[in-house]
Design a protein around this motif. Structure first.
Motif, PDB file in Angstrom:
ATOM      1  N   PHE A  69     -10.896 -28.769   4.152  1.00 54.89           N
ATOM      2  CA  PHE A  69     -11.403 -28.408   2.823  1.00 54.89           C
ATOM      3  C   PHE A  69     -12.207 -29.536   2.198  1.00 54.89           C
ATOM      4  O   PHE A  69     -12.957 -29.320   1.248  1.00 54.89           O
ATOM      5  N   ASN A  96     -13.151 -29.261  11.940  1.00 54.26           N
ATOM      6  CA  ASN A  96     -11.892 -28.880  12.572  1.00 54.26           C
ATOM      7  C   ASN A  96     -11.858 -29.244  14.052  1.00 54.26           C
ATOM      8  O   ASN A  96     -10.782 -29.433  14.627  1.00 54.26           O
ATOM      9  N   SER A 144      -9.234 -20.184  -1.565  1.00 56.36           N
ATOM     10  CA  SER A 144      -8.654 -21.523  -1.719  1.00 56.36           C
ATOM     11  C   SER A 144      -8.895 -22.045  -3.135  1.00 56.36           C
ATOM     12  O   SER A 144      -8.061 -22.779  -3.690  1.00 56.36           O
ATOM     13  N   ALA A 168      -5.430 -18.582   2.747  1.00 56.96           N
ATOM     14  CA  ALA A 168      -6.230 -19.004   3.907  1.00 56.96           C
ATOM     15  C   ALA A 168      -6.897 -17.775   4.524  1.00 56.96           C
ATOM     16  O   ALA A 168      -6.212 -16.839   4.942  1.00 56.96           O
ATOM     17  N   TRP A 188     -10.714 -21.414  10.497  1.00 58.69           N
ATOM     18  CA  TRP A 188     -10.330 -22.824  10.483  1.00 58.69           C
ATOM     19  C   TRP A 188      -9.283 -23.106   9.413  1.00 58.69           C
ATOM     20  O   TRP A 188      -8.431 -23.983   9.583  1.00 58.69           O
ATOM     21  N   GLU A 189      -9.313 -22.338   8.308  1.00 58.36           N
ATOM     22  CA  GLU A 189      -8.297 -22.508   7.276  1.00 58.36           C
ATOM     23  C   GLU A 189      -6.930 -22.068   7.795  1.00 58.36           C
ATOM     24  O   GLU A 189      -5.914 -22.738   7.543  1.00 58.36           O
ATOM     25  N   LYS A 190      -6.877 -20.964   8.505  1.00 63.04           N
ATOM     26  CA  LYS A 190      -5.613 -20.474   9.059  1.00 63.04           C
ATOM     27  C   LYS A 190      -5.051 -21.465  10.084  1.00 63.04           C
ATOM     28  O   LYS A 190      -3.842 -21.702  10.131  1.00 63.04           O
ATOM     29  N   GLN A 240      -5.550 -24.694  10.108  1.00 69.24           N
ATOM     30  CA  GLN A 240      -5.066 -25.885   9.431  1.00 69.24           C
ATOM     31  C   GLN A 240      -3.770 -25.626   8.673  1.00 69.24           C
ATOM     32  O   GLN A 240      -2.987 -26.554   8.450  1.00 69.24           O
ATOM     33  N   GLU A 241      -3.510 -24.392   8.282  1.00 67.55           N
ATOM     34  CA  GLU A 241      -2.217 -24.062   7.679  1.00 67.55           C
ATOM     35  C   GLU A 241      -1.088 -24.231   8.704  1.00 67.55           C
ATOM     36  O   GLU A 241       0.017 -24.659   8.360  1.00 67.55           O
TER      37      GLU A 241
END
Length: 535
Positions: free
Chosen positions: A262, A267, A408, A484, A488-490, A492-493
């Motif tokens: 973020f 990633n 986000s 997310a 890439w957000e998922k 990183q979660e």
């Protein structure tokens, strides 16, 4: 590692550490060292540079880690001319100042440019409500190196479209005309920003040094710590710091600990480094931090992490907040309460303070953001007035970001809103009704580099740290984030959960959040006096 009473520990490398060091000392290639959480990478790095040919620099992700690396080098008797440690921004700024000696730092540089253009009607009225997105886009463009040779031309709108798409900055349903206009505005803002090299923001420290091709002091070996969190300009900086032809890069990191996407970090940073630098990949799969039970738990996310044969068995358990308080002798500097979000931490902090348990929340800058939000309406003075303003603000934030599917941003706004609600309730319980008291309460509970007492921190803030006992607060209620949406957000979660679990040296405890009745009289006497004086 081994030691006797009164003598320093003797460094005995593991087979994997020894293999890396042999390649570093005797090989010629660059290396990507994939190190699991707690693999002793910092120790491996500093002992490696002690025998490297020529000069070395270790690039740390943050100032605190850079300071720790400097101290380790000093303890080993390694002169700074042989090897030094620095953040990427600090070393870039040091070289930048040699060319622009009168440089001044202004963190609001891009914001001031857009604000000035609004005041002079240079920005169309229909675009003015979206200048916040433009400022964000310009910052990400700087981190992506837009305008630097090989990173895309400033005038190439497709480059900007790729950035906007990756970070989901524009609404898919927005008209192409508006999206095009916002990109054109961002291009002009970046040009204006670049035209003034004497005033720089945080991103400019690296970006402008590369854009203006500032001559860098070069090293035989450049080592990037936490390399999974690099972006384009950090990697370009590493290249610029390497001696041509003979310089080597050692990138040390873990793709499963990439959690700062973020902020603009790529990633797939380690894959990019491996390709761009022709680096050889080597592993460090044994953790020296975590006990066997925690390692087995962490294998649900990272199946190759291994416990050291001498690691203790450790313990994983579940506790209510009441049960934790009943064993208050454990709530000290050896323990931490970690959570995905800030609001549950503030709730927990007040419940702990009521029970006379000393604690602080890591992250003074988080406190500063909350204070800025609490004091943004200069005409109001009381908590009821602030509540009304905050409710309107939250609705506007949702209206602003929901059509753009920027979930986000909605999560960030909701977390700030809920956090301030907890603080305002705390003020009322202690008979305070002013915004000044809210600010005083924020100052009382947020700090930097918390040590010696119980630490509360977001998982992002816990990166690079470790405690004997880690309480994972409201795990099932906050992880993974429901907001997310991007792939890439998922990912990183998932990484955040791995990071949280692997902070524990002995015990990992799933902690249920405190009951509402526990969050009542929140601030101890000495802090009450501060709030009263402020009010």
């Amino acid at each position: 590692m081994s030691s006797t009473a009164g003598t320093p520990a003797i460094y005995v490398p593991s087979p994997q550490q020894a293999a890396f060091q042999d390649e570093a000392w005797n090989g010629t290639s660059s290396i990507v060292l994939i190190a699991v959480a707690g693999a002793g990478k910092s120790t491996t790095i500093v002992h490696t540079v002690s025998r490297m040919r020529g000069s070395s620099i270790i690039l740390a992700f943050g100032r605190k880690i850079a300071a720790e690396l400097k101290e380790k080098l000093k303890k080993l008797g390694i002169d700074w001319k042989k090897a030094e440690a620095s953040t990427c921004h600090a070393i870039a700024l040091r070289n930048y100042r040699k060319r622009f000696s009168g440089v001044r730092i202004d963190e609001e540089k891009v914001g001031r440019i857009t604000a000035g253009w609004i005041d002079t009607n240079r920005i169309d009225a229909s675009l003015a409500p979206h200048v916040g997105v433009v400022v964000q886009l310009v910052g990400l463009a700087k981190q992506s190196g837009v305008g630097i040779e090989g990173c895309g031309d400033i005038e190439d709108t497709s480059v900007w479209e790729d950035i906007a798409e990756h970070f989901d900055l524009f609404d898919e349903e927005a008209t192409q005309k508006k999206a095009d206009d916002l990109i054109e505005l961002a291009i002009e803002v970046l040009k204006e920003s670049n035209s003034n090299p004497e005033v720089i923001d945080f991103n400019d420290m690296i970006y402008l040094a590369l854009l203006y091709r500032v001559k860098m002091w070069q090293y035989d070996t450049v080592i990037i710590d936490e390399a999974q969190d690099t972006n384009t300009v950090r990697r370009l900086l590493a290249r610029a710091l390497m001696k041509p032809n003979t310089g080597r890069l050692f990138a040390v990191g873990d793709p499963h600990q990439a959690i700062f996407g973020f902020t603009g970090a790529d990633n797939d940073s380690l894959d990019i480094i491996r390709q761009e630098f022709g680096a050889k990949e080597m592993p460090l799969t044994v953790t020296y931090r975590c006990p066997k039970t925690v390692v087995k738990f962490a294998q649900s996310w990272v199946n190759h992490i291994q416990a050291h044969p001498t690691a203790p068995e450790g313990k994983i358990s579940l506790e209510t907040f009441e049960q934790m308080i009943q064993q208050r002798d454990r709530l000290n500097g050896d323990s931490a309460i970690l959570c995905r979000n800030t609001r549950p931490l503030v709730n927990a902090a007040f419940a702990l303070i009521r029970e006379k348990v000393p604690c602080r929340i890591e992250g003074r800058d988080i406190g500063e953001q909350l204070k800025k939000l609490a004091t943004r309406w200069k005409s109001i003075k009381t908590i009821p007035e602030l509540e009304d303003k905050l409710e309107d603000w939250l609705e506007k934030e949702k209206e602003r970001w929901l059509p753009k599917k920027k979930m986000s941003k909605i999560q960030e706004a909701e977390d700030k809103f809920e956090t301030l609600k907890v603080i305002m309730d705390a003020c009322r319980e202690d008979k305070h009704d002013s915004i000044t008291a809210v600010v005083a309460y924020i100052d009382n509970i947020f700090a930097d580099n918390v040590e010696g007492i119980l630490t509360l921190a977001t998982i992002h803030r816990s990166k690079g740290r470790e405690w004997k006992r880690v309480y994972w607060l409201d795990r099932f209620g906050t992880c993974p984030s429901k907001y997310a949406s991007m792939p890439w957000e998922k990912e990183q979660e998932i990484n955040l959960q791995y990071v949280c679990a692997t902070r524990a040296q002995m015990e990992l405890i799933d902690l249920l959040p405190p009951l509402p009745k526990q969050v009542a009289k929140h601030v101890p006497d000495n802090d009450n006096k501060k709030a009263e004086a402020a009010a």
